[in-house]
Design an enzyme around this catalytic site. Structure first.
Site, PDB file in Angstrom:
ATOM      1  N   HIS A 132      24.579  38.758  -9.406  1.00 30.89           N
ATOM      2  CA  HIS A 132      24.859  37.342  -9.121  1.00 30.89           C
ATOM      3  C   HIS A 132      26.170  37.280  -8.321  1.00 30.89           C
ATOM      4  CE1 HIS A 132      24.638  33.141  -9.304  1.00 30.89           C
ATOM      5  NE2 HIS A 132      24.805  32.902 -10.590  1.00 30.89           N
ATOM      6  N   GLN A 135      28.423  34.093  -7.892  1.00 29.66           N
ATOM      7  CA  GLN A 135      29.156  33.707  -9.092  1.00 29.66           C
ATOM      8  C   GLN A 135      30.520  34.399  -9.144  1.00 29.66           C
ATOM      9  OE1 GLN A 135      28.062  31.467 -11.613  1.00 29.66           O
ATOM     10  NE2 GLN A 135      30.238  31.615 -12.015  1.00 29.66           N
ATOM     11  N   ASP A 221      28.498  35.783 -21.165  1.00 26.12           N
ATOM     12  CA  ASP A 221      27.348  35.073 -20.597  1.00 26.12           C
ATOM     13  C   ASP A 221      26.290  35.003 -21.702  1.00 26.12           C
ATOM     14  OD1 ASP A 221      25.525  33.904 -18.851  1.00 26.12           O
ATOM     15  OD2 ASP A 221      25.135  35.741 -17.700  1.00 26.12           O
ATOM     16  N   CYS A 261      29.881  31.744 -16.661  1.00 25.30           N
ATOM     17  CA  CYS A 261      29.211  31.253 -15.449  1.00 25.30           C
ATOM     18  C   CYS A 261      28.446  29.958 -15.701  1.00 25.30           C
ATOM     19  CB  CYS A 261      28.299  32.329 -14.883  1.00 25.30           C
ATOM     20  SG  CYS A 261      26.920  32.770 -15.961  1.00 25.30           S
TER      21      CYS A 261
HETATM   22  N1  NVA Z   1      22.688  35.888 -16.735  1.00 20.44           N
HETATM   23  C1  NVA Z   1      22.181  34.554 -16.587  1.00 20.44           C
HETATM   24  C2  NVA Z   1      22.989  33.802 -15.573  1.00 20.44           C
HETATM   25  C3  NVA Z   1      22.546  32.404 -15.311  1.00 20.44           C
HETATM   26  C4  NVA Z   1      23.366  31.711 -14.267  1.00 20.44           C
HETATM   27  C5  NVA Z   1      20.720  34.614 -16.187  1.00 20.44           C
HETATM   28  O1  NVA Z   1      20.373  35.455 -15.356  1.00 20.44           O
HETATM   29  O2  NVA Z   1      19.934  33.831 -16.716  1.00 20.44           O
HETATM   30  N1   CP Z   2      25.982  29.829 -12.967  1.00 26.05           N
HETATM   31  C1   CP Z   2      24.842  29.512 -12.352  1.00 26.05           C
HETATM   32  O1   CP Z   2      24.369  30.209 -11.464  1.00 26.05           O
HETATM   33  O2   CP Z   2      24.272  28.347 -12.772  1.00 26.05           O
HETATM   34  P1   CP Z   2      22.828  27.785 -12.408  1.00 26.05           P
HETATM   35  O3   CP Z   2      21.824  28.660 -13.120  1.00 26.05           O
HETATM   36  O4   CP Z   2      22.826  26.383 -12.943  1.00 26.05           O
HETATM   37  O5   CP Z   2      22.625  27.839 -10.935  1.00 26.05           O
END
Ligand code: NVA
Ligand code: CP
Length: 307
Positions: A132, A135, A221, A261
């Protein structure tokens, strides 16, 4: 036609380029706060492809592109041909002939890599199972705003070694800081999946309190990321001791900041008193997605600018 620059994982940018982007984000944010028009991407079109849910990523990219003078188009798997088996290579050819830049949120990293190989325009990773990067751009910019340069600092990552964790680890190698990771047994970092060079910028700890010890930034997270919902029950049990609470924040430096995040689950990976407490910078962190991604899109399309 010159090959486009992509941002598929954090290490796609050099430390020098990242320094430029953080400084540019500061300028772009100040202009936004002062209601100054900043339209370097007038008449440019961003296509956003979502195969997973999102609030922040969609909003920050869509609002960001409008604020840069361009427009944004939202596509999802449900009501485009992407959900009906059109090859990702074909989709990339077509979408990149009708737009100037593409952002994708999807499952395996391989999907976005294949898309990028067939795209005529820059492709940005808006989250994959593995990474990500947008982020962590926002997170490091937020750290710099609150505490100054991140070089040499220690970040404590408590919980799942997921996409966000992997990206912190790559960032540590590129920007020369340390990450202390503590995960439950069986959920440890996989260096190859994280795409690490192996420069010794991270250490794994069995005990989360030991990982938090002396940290400048404590972050976590969700225990179950999108795409892994079938493991939710098992993860609730396995991660019960990997919660960031006030005691863990006391193990960190007294001026340590807390980041997440978002979205967060209070009472699971973090207690309400921490995420809603004085050390938390989560709202600045969320807002900074907007400013850093505007700087990123400007950079990928125009290179370095100094206006
Ligand atoms: N680790 C989480 C981040 C969401 C923004 C996911 O992948 O669901
Ligand atoms: N942190 C983040 O990426 O949030 P969303 O899943 O809301 O985009």
């Amino acid at each position: 036609m010159a090959a486009p620059r992509h941002f598929l994982q954090f290490k796609d940018l050099s430390s020098d380029e990242l320094d430029y982007l953080f400084e540019r984000s500061r300028i772009i944010k100040a202009r936004f706060k002062a209601y100054q028009r900043h339209w370097p991407l007038q008449d440019r079109t961003l296509v956003m492809i979502f195969e997973k849910a999102s609030t922040r990523t969609r909003l920050s990219f869509e609002a960001g592109m409008h604020q840069l003078g361009g427009s944004a188009i939202y596509l999802n798997t449900r009501d485009s041909q992407l959900g009906r088996g059109e090859p990702v290579e074909d989709a990339a050819q077509v979408i990149s002939r009708m737009s100037d830049i593409v952002m994708i949120r999807t499952f395996e990293q391989d999907i976005i890599e294949r898309f990028a190989r067939h795209s005529r325009v820059p492709v940005i990773n808006g989250l994959t199972n593995e990474y990500h990067p947008c982020q962590i751009l926002a997170d490091i910019f937020t750290f710099i705003e609150h505490r100054g340069p991140i070089r040499g600092k220690t970040v404590a990552w408590i919980g799942d070694s997921n996409n966000v964790c992997n990206t912190w680890l790559q960032a540590a190698e590129v920007l020369d800081f340390n990450v202390h990771v503590s995960t439950p047994p069986g959920y440890e970092v996989e260096a190859e999946r994280a795409g690490l060079y192996g420069t010794g910028h991270f250490e794994q700890f069995a005990d989360p309190m030991a990982a938090a010890q002396g940290a400048d930034l404590v972050t976590t997270d969700v225990w179950t990321s999108m795409g892994f919902e079938a493991e939710n029950e098992e993860r609730l049990r396995d991660f019960a001791d990997w919660q960031v609470d006030a005691e863990m924040m006391r193990a960190a430096k007294t001026d340590a900041v807390f980041m997440h995040c978002l979205p967060a689950h209070r009472g699971e990976e973090v207690t309400a008193d921490v995420i809603d407490g004085p050390q938390s910078v989560v709202w600045d962190e969320a807002e900074n997605r907007l400013h850093t991604q505007k700087a990123l899109m400007e950079f990928l399309l125009l290179g370095r600018v100094n206006d």
